[in-house]
Design a protein around this motif. Structure first.
Motif, PDB file in Angstrom:
ATOM      1  N   ASP A 109     104.005  81.401  -4.963  1.00  0.00           N
ATOM      2  CA  ASP A 109     105.334  80.837  -4.746  1.00  0.00           C
ATOM      3  C   ASP A 109     105.957  81.452  -3.490  1.00  0.00           C
ATOM      4  OD1 ASP A 109     107.747  79.585  -4.956  1.00  0.00           O
ATOM      5  OD2 ASP A 109     108.464  80.755  -6.669  1.00  0.00           O
ATOM      6  N   THR A 114     101.788  79.559   2.567  1.00  0.00           N
ATOM      7  CA  THR A 114     102.587  78.336   2.411  1.00  0.00           C
ATOM      8  C   THR A 114     103.507  78.121   3.605  1.00  0.00           C
ATOM      9  OG1 THR A 114     104.505  79.333   1.294  1.00  0.00           O
ATOM     10  CG2 THR A 114     102.605  78.761  -0.085  1.00  0.00           C
ATOM     11  N   SER A 140     102.222  72.828  -0.377  1.00  0.00           N
ATOM     12  CA  SER A 140     103.541  73.427  -0.132  1.00  0.00           C
ATOM     13  C   SER A 140     103.959  73.235   1.319  1.00  0.00           C
ATOM     14  CB  SER A 140     103.512  74.936  -0.440  1.00  0.00           C
ATOM     15  OG  SER A 140     103.086  75.182  -1.762  1.00  0.00           O
ATOM     16  N   GLU A 141     105.250  73.024   1.524  1.00  0.00           N
ATOM     17  CA  GLU A 141     105.809  72.984   2.882  1.00  0.00           C
ATOM     18  C   GLU A 141     106.209  74.399   3.305  1.00  0.00           C
ATOM     19  OE1 GLU A 141     105.656  70.652   4.858  1.00  0.00           O
ATOM     20  OE2 GLU A 141     105.907  68.708   3.877  1.00  0.00           O
ATOM     21  N   ARG A 144     102.054  72.141   4.496  1.00  0.00           N
ATOM     22  CA  ARG A 144     101.599  70.756   4.333  1.00  0.00           C
ATOM     23  C   ARG A 144     101.738  69.993   5.643  1.00  0.00           C
ATOM     24  NH1 ARG A 144     104.828  67.745  -0.107  1.00  0.00           N
ATOM     25  NH2 ARG A 144     103.451  69.032  -1.404  1.00  0.00           N
TER      26      ARG A 144
END
Length: 317
Positions: A109, A114, A140-141, A144
């Protein structure tokens, strides 16, 4: 030394491998190993004497320190191995069943991988002929957007773009989102390496050659389909620089740990195809690299060099 001709981009993380088979709630002791599918592919290529550029991002924490040191020890250039001062390094806990198949539990997370940013490696695209990407960074941005942008720009520059969806359902908010993101990147992909399970998660149905052909209809001119103990097959359309279809039954071994076997196959197949070999040799060589990897623990740490792979093949062919 000349600059690398291959660029690999994606996550580097820490795998925690269990001391014995069983669910994560049953395992009390783990061994730490470097991992991450693109990192495994990059190191696999380096060990096979095809050192690539590697664009990745890890935290400025002790885990990140260790991973960077490991990548450098394998000979990968540090230029695009980024350190994130505001994020931690991704961790993955692995569980094995009695056949050495594995499941993952990620701690990812807001971690460093990410947070990769578009445009970082654009200057490299004029000097490389092959770019390999993985599916985890699509979850995830901003990674991505960075992954999609790199695929599109690499295709525009005439690079061969390879992609491994690497379906990890626990990283996605449902199958629909994974299917959508894979569908968005496939038009920019030339060589798709996948398992039937990956393609099912991406909404591509079928079996064997028919499944590989269905995947090619989404954009790639070549699909390499790995089938576990049954080996691998390949299908290429008329747009590919190699022709036809190929199959290879794989190499029987007693697996110790299958973590990273698919990445080992990918490294072997890219090394073969980028070196001008045909589909049959790519499957044979990729399967040999993968089979050899499963006979030792870890993903990155078990990767074999060319001499070991060729010795393995000579003993079985």
């Amino acid at each position: 030394m000349t600059d690398p001709d291959i660029l690999v981009a994606g996550e580097t993380l820490v795998d925690f491998l269990p001391e014995h088979p069983g669910s994560l709630r049953e395992v009390e002791t783990f061994t730490r190993r470097p991992g991450g599918a693109p990192a495994n592919v990059a190191v696999g290529l380096a060990v096979l004497e095809e050192v690539p550029w590697f664009w990745t991002r890890v935290g400025s924490d002790p885990f990140g320190d260790d991973l960077v040191e490991t990548l450098v020890e394998y000979g990968l250039p540090e230029r695009f191995v980024e350190r994130d001062p505001e994020a931690k390094t991704t961790l993955a806990f692995v569980s094995h069943d009695e056949t050495a198949d594995r499941q993952f539990s990620f701690y990812r997370d807001g971690t460093a991988d990410t947070r990769m940013e578009s445009g970082t490696v654009d200057d490299l695209l004029r000097g490389v002929s092959w770019v390999h990407l993985g599916g985890v960074t699509l979850a995830s941005e901003p990674s991505r957007a960075a992954t999609l942008d790199l695929a599109e720009r690499a295709s525009e520059h005439g690079c061969t773009v390879s992609f491994d969806p690497n379906a990890r359902p626990e990283l996605w908010n449902g199958r629909t989102e994974f299917e959508r993101q894979v569908g968005e990147i496939l038009p920019h992909v030339d060589v798709l390496k996948a398992t039937p399970e990956d393609l099912a998660e991406a909404g591509i149905d079928g079996e064997g050659v028919a499944l590989a052909r269905a995947a090619c209809e989404r954009g790639p001119h070549t699909t390499l389909l790995t089938l576990g103990g049954e080996g691998a097959l390949a299908v290429a359309t008329a747009d590919a620089p190699w022709t036809g279809e190929a199959t290879h039954p794989g190499y029987p071994v007693e697996p110790v740990d299958t973590t990273g076997a698919g990445d080992a196959f990918t490294a072997g197949a890219i090394a073969a195809l980028s070196g001008g070999e045909d589909l049959e040799e790519a499957l044979s060589f990729g399967n040999a690299v993968a089979a050899t990897t499963t006979t030792a623990e870890g993903a990155m740490t078990a990767l074999p060099d060319r001499e070991r792979v060729e010795r393995f093949r000579a003993e079985r062919e």
